[in-house]
Every structure is written in structure tokens, then in C-alpha cells.
Design a protein around this motif. Structure first.
Motif, short mmCIF file in Angstrom:
data_model
loop_
_atom_site.label_atom_id
_atom_site.label_comp_id
_atom_site.label_asym_id
_atom_site.label_seq_id
_atom_site.Cartn_x
_atom_site.Cartn_y
_atom_site.Cartn_z
N ARG A 3 0.86 -1.18 0.00
CA ARG A 3 0.00 0.00 0.00
C ARG A 3 0.90 1.24 0.00
O ARG A 3 1.82 1.34 0.78
N ILE A 4 0.61 2.17 -0.88
CA ILE A 4 1.36 3.42 -1.02
C ILE A 4 0.48 4.56 -0.56
O ILE A 4 -0.70 4.62 -0.89
N THR A 5 1.04 5.50 0.21
CA THR A 5 0.31 6.70 0.61
C THR A 5 0.62 7.80 -0.39
O THR A 5 1.79 8.14 -0.60
N LEU A 6 -0.42 8.34 -1.01
CA LEU A 6 -0.22 9.40 -2.00
C LEU A 6 0.12 10.72 -1.30
O LEU A 6 -0.46 11.04 -0.27
N PRO A 7 1.05 11.49 -1.84
CA PRO A 7 1.40 12.78 -1.23
C PRO A 7 0.31 13.83 -1.49
O PRO A 7 -0.57 13.64 -2.34
N GLY A 9 -1.73 16.71 -2.94
CA GLY A 9 -1.86 17.18 -4.31
C GLY A 9 -1.87 16.08 -5.36
O GLY A 9 -2.12 16.34 -6.53
N CYS A 10 -1.59 14.85 -4.96
CA CYS A 10 -1.53 13.73 -5.91
C CYS A 10 -2.88 13.02 -5.95
O CYS A 10 -3.44 12.67 -4.92
N ARG A 11 -3.41 12.82 -7.14
CA ARG A 11 -4.71 12.18 -7.29
C ARG A 11 -4.62 10.77 -7.87
O ARG A 11 -5.62 10.18 -8.22
N GLY A 12 -3.41 10.24 -7.97
CA GLY A 12 -3.26 8.88 -8.47
C GLY A 12 -1.89 8.65 -9.05
O GLY A 12 -1.03 9.53 -9.04
N LEU A 13 -1.70 7.43 -9.55
CA LEU A 13 -0.42 7.03 -10.13
C LEU A 13 -0.65 6.50 -11.53
O LEU A 13 -1.59 5.74 -11.76
N ASP A 14 0.18 6.88 -12.46
CA ASP A 14 0.21 6.32 -13.81
C ASP A 14 1.54 5.60 -13.94
O ASP A 14 2.59 6.24 -13.98
N PRO A 25 -5.61 12.89 -2.70
CA PRO A 25 -4.40 13.21 -1.96
C PRO A 25 -4.45 12.64 -0.54
O PRO A 25 -5.46 12.75 0.14
N GLY A 26 -3.36 12.02 -0.12
CA GLY A 26 -3.28 11.44 1.21
C GLY A 26 -3.91 10.07 1.34
O GLY A 26 -3.77 9.42 2.37
N ASP A 27 -4.62 9.61 0.30
CA ASP A 27 -5.24 8.29 0.34
C ASP A 27 -4.18 7.21 0.19
O ASP A 27 -3.10 7.44 -0.33
N LYS A 28 -4.53 6.02 0.60
CA LYS A 28 -3.66 4.87 0.44
C LYS A 28 -4.13 4.07 -0.76
O LYS A 28 -5.31 3.88 -0.98
N VAL A 29 -3.18 3.64 -1.59
CA VAL A 29 -3.47 2.90 -2.82
C VAL A 29 -2.80 1.54 -2.74
O VAL A 29 -1.60 1.45 -2.47
N ASP A 30 -3.56 0.47 -2.94
CA ASP A 30 -2.98 -0.87 -3.01
C ASP A 30 -2.39 -1.05 -4.41
O ASP A 30 -3.08 -0.86 -5.41
N VAL A 31 -1.10 -1.38 -4.46
CA VAL A 31 -0.40 -1.56 -5.73
C VAL A 31 0.22 -2.95 -5.77
O VAL A 31 0.39 -3.60 -4.75
#
Length: 92
Positions: A3-7, A9-14, A25-31
């Protein structure tokens, strides 16, 4: 799954392979593990802008909760690393 925590201002990862992870922003993303490894090796992981992946290779199933900080720490944290308050065993 890492799980990655987005910094802020960040709305996701490409990712380079075309995979997109969308959150706020600030959400956790399972990668995937491969993506976590790529982030950790890259600038954002090395500089600490994005946190995660490596955080989940060491830990405990049960945690110690800090009520003031509303965080759960590892089982060996009898005192909150953030505020210094005593922690209590996490209940399910």
C-alpha cells in the motif's frame, strides 16, 4: 499487497506499464509488488515523497493503538512514537 500513501496534491499514479491507480491526496493505494518496488527505487520513493511498500514488509498482526493520534503502531510500541502517549492493545 503493498500500500502506497499518496502525497498532498496527488490524485493517483500512472505506471510505466499503463496501469493507473486513482485516489485522492493522502489516500492509500494498493499496488502490485512490482509497482511498489518501482516506486521505492524511483525518485519519489527514495526521497520519501511517497511512502509505502517497504512499510509492509515488517510488522505485526496485532497492534498498539494511540487514542490521541488515532494511529495503530506495532506490537512493541508501548508508547506512541508520535506523541509519547501510552498505547493500548488494539481490539478487533
Amino acid at each position: 499487497m503493498p500500500r502506497i500513501t499518496l502525497p498532498d496534491g496527488c490524485r493517483g499514479l500512472d505506471m510505466a506499464d499503463g496501469t493507473k491507480y486513482t485516489k485522492g491526496p493522502g489516500d492509500k493505494v494498493d499496488v502490485s509488488q512490482a509497482h511498489a518496488d518501482a516506486i521505492r527505487r524511483g525518485y519519489y520513493g527514495q526521497s520519501g515523497i511517497m511512502r509505502g511498500g517497504e512499510q509492509f514488509t515488517l510488522g505485526t498482526k496485532r497492534g498498539m493503538a494511540c487514542t490521541p493520534c488515532k494511529r495503530v503502531w506495532n506490537a512493541w510500541n508501548h508508547e506512541c512514537p508520535r506523541c509519547g502517549a501510552p498505547t493500548e492493545e488494539q481490539t478487533a
